[in-house]
Structure formats: C-alpha cells, structure tokens
Design a protein around this motif. Structure first.
Motif, PDB file in Angstrom:
ATOM      1  N   GLU A   2      31.114  27.183  32.124  1.00 49.01           N
ATOM      2  CA  GLU A   2      32.257  26.404  31.625  1.00 49.01           C
ATOM      3  C   GLU A   2      33.297  27.330  30.997  1.00 49.01           C
TER       4      GLU A   2
ATOM      5  N   LYS B 125      24.080  25.041  31.339  1.00 50.30           N
ATOM      6  CA  LYS B 125      25.520  25.309  31.297  1.00 50.30           C
ATOM      7  C   LYS B 125      25.774  26.479  30.364  1.00 50.30           C
TER       8      LYS B 125
ATOM      9  N   ASP C 166      23.753  21.553  27.857  1.00 49.91           N
ATOM     10  CA  ASP C 166      25.122  21.947  27.531  1.00 49.91           C
ATOM     11  C   ASP C 166      25.124  23.074  26.502  1.00 49.91           C
ATOM     12  N   ASP C 167      26.163  23.888  26.521  1.00 52.03           N
ATOM     13  CA  ASP C 167      26.337  24.951  25.518  1.00 52.03           C
ATOM     14  C   ASP C 167      25.096  25.813  25.396  1.00 52.03           C
TER      15      ASP C 167
HETATM   16 CA    CA Z   1      29.808  22.536  27.208  1.00 48.53          CA
END
Ligand code: CA
Ligand code: C2E
Ligand code: CA
Ligand code: CA
Length: 276
Positions: free
Chosen positions: A233, A200, A179-180
């Motif tokens: 995202e 992501k 994530d991130d």
């Molecule tokens: Ca995220």
C-alpha cells in the motif's frame, strides 16, 4: 529568550481546544449522521503487479459533514472505536460495499473483490460473524468478492473465537488480509495458527523503497514461505513499483495508480478496462 517566546506562543494556539471541540461535536453527531446518510465510501483500485489489471478495490469511509465538509477517517475512526460507534458504522460500511459490488456485477462490469476495513473491536464483537453472513445474504454478493482487512491487534484478543471466525470465513470463501502488517506486534507466531490469505505491507515500509528494503524483503520472503499473498500500500512512484514487481509482490495500491475514487468514477474505470 526569543526562542522561548516563540515556543510559548505555540503553546497558546487554540488548535488543541479546537480538536477537542470537534471530537465532542463528532461524538454527539455520530448516530444522526448514520440515519441522515452522511457517510460515503470511496474505493481505491488495487492492481495485479504482473498484469496491471484492477483485481480489487479498498473501500474507505468518509463523512460528508454538513458544516465541516468531507471529513477523512483519520479524524473520527479512533473516536468511533472508543465510543463503540464503530460497530454500527462498520456494519454500514460492510453493507454498502457489498451492495455496491453486487450492483457492479449486475451491470456486467469485470468482477473485482471489494476490501472492507474492520476494526479490532468490530471483528471481536460477538455478532460480527452473524452480521457478515446476514449482509452477504441480503446483498446476494458471492463471498469470494468480499475481502476483510483486519489489523494484527484484532488477532491478539480471544484466540479461540478468532480462530473460529477465520475458519468460517475461509470455508465461505471470504478473502482475509492483515492490514498494516509489521507495525503492530513483534510476535509472528499467530501467523501459523490463523488462516489468512494476504499480508499488506504498510505504507511506512514502502515509503523509502528501494533505498531501505530490509523490511519489505523480509515480509515478502515470510509470505512466500507461508504461501500468503502480499499487497503493498502507499505506492507513489515507479522505483517502488519496480522493486515490488521484481520481488514477487502480488498486488499494489497507491497514488501512482489511483487515489480513492467515488463509486461513479470507479464504474467508468472498470468499464474502460473491459474494453482493452
Ligand atoms: Ca493499510
Ligand atoms: P489504511 O487502511 O491503511 O488505508 C490506506 C490509507 O492510505 C487511506 O487513507 C488512503 O487514502 C491512503 N493512501 C492510499 N494510497 C496512498 C499513497 O500512495 N500515498 C499516501 N500518502 N496515502 C495513500 P484514508 O482513506 O484517509 O484512511 C485512513 C485510515 O482510516 C485507513 O488506513 C483505515 O485504517 C481507516 N479506515 C478507513 N475506512 C475505514 C472503515 O470503513 N472502517 C475502519 N475500521 N477503518 C477505516
Ligand atoms: Ca486498510
Ligand atoms: Ca496503513
């Protein structure tokens, strides 16, 4: 001098104290909120960029607070991490998301993967692997319908332990995404050692597309070389969508497609997508 006066005013605004109060309040109410079932999950659809179909959903936690109303995770997750409450809360999120996805499958809806955010503290906890197995058994959800989103910081702790956990997830068929991606650590070396499925791209890198494309391009080409999938995202407009589609991004989520939705609304959405 007038300018100074105004700044002074700002300094005496009570917002800071209020913030501390609500932190204190939240901390004291965490445990009972869990037993009183005040936490809820919303699910944000993610689409396959080439087909437009919904292939996965990200589960996002909210607190339905008796006084404050719906409170977003930004307001309490870091406090939950500091106090250790993230471990039981994260477990609840995982169980709820798995059971919900199993119910959707049993209703005959088109199968989707459900992605759960796992904080570094939760991921590195000694019982995490065991809990995941236990929850999958309990919910009887096929592990291939579960995704775990971890941040880079989770991969920086105790390397052996993490390598083992990721290897077991891989063998079980659980999908793992970072994530991130790109906002945490500058060393990319860990990517060679860890078995993950997707990166992501953080919303902060999507925001200025297509004007500022250096980082998204770099992440997409890195992922291609490492044979990883890419999920974008925070996609809010068609220009971003088109750039991602044309540059080999696999999946996208954001307000352009849908905001996070309650389970009942997701159900209707999946039902509809079955029809066409
Ligand atoms: Ca995220
Ligand atoms: P995240 O994992 O980066 O999740 C994406 C956040 O961006 C969500 O905010 C989502 O509502 C928001 N978002 C989605 N699409 C768009 C868009 O197009 N534009 C904009 N401006 N925002 C968009 P949310 O739900 O407030 O969650 C914030 C963060 O809280 C998450 O960031 C995640 O780090 C954390 N979080 C949420 N649920 C959980 C959880 O169950 N466990 C843990 N450990 N963290 C969670
Ligand atoms: Ca996430
Ligand atoms: Ca983010």
């Amino acid at each position: 001098a007038k300018q100074d006066g105004r700044n002074l005013c700002v300094m005496y605004q009570p917002s800071n104290d209020e913030g501390n109060d609500s932190r204190f309040l939240f901390k004291s109410q965490f445990e009972s909120a869990l037993t009183k079932r005040q936490f809820i999950l919303e699910y944000q659809p993610r689409i396959e960029l080439d087909t437009g179909e919904i292939s996965s959903l990200e589960a996002l936690v909210r607190w339905n607070h008796p006084v404050k109303g719906i409170v977003g995770p930004i307001e309490f997750i870091s406090l939950a991490e500091e106090t250790g409450f993230i471990v039981p809360l994260g477990e609840w999120v995982l169980r709820e998301a798995c059971m919900q996805n199993k119910r959707w499958l049993q209703q005959g809806l088109p199968p989707v993967r459900v992605a759960v955010n796992v904080s570094a503290k939760q991921f590195c906890h000694s019982s995490f692997l065991y809990r995941v197995k236990e929850i999958l058994e309990e919910s009887r959800l096929d592990p291939t319908y579960l995704e775990i989103e971890i941040t880079e910081s989770a991969l920086m702790k105790d390397e052996k332990h993490i390598l083992h956990t990721l290897k077991v997830f891989k063998d079980m068929g659980i999908y793992v995404s970072i994530d991130d991606f790109g906002t945490g650590y500058s060393s990319l070396n860990y990517l060679k050692h860890f078995t993950v499925d997707a990166l992501k791209i953080d919303r902060s890198f999507i925001k200025d597309l297509p004007r500022d494309k250096v980082l998204p391009k770099m992440i997409l080409s890195l992922a291609r070389k490492l044979k990883l999938q890419v999920i974008a995202e925070g996609v809010e407009n068609y220009a971003q969508h088109t750039f991602l589609l044309n540059n080999g991004c696999h999946q996208a989520q954001g307000f352009l497609y849908s905001k996070p939705l309650p389970a009942s609304v997701v159900e209707r959405l999946l039902n509809k997508s079955w029809g066409c």
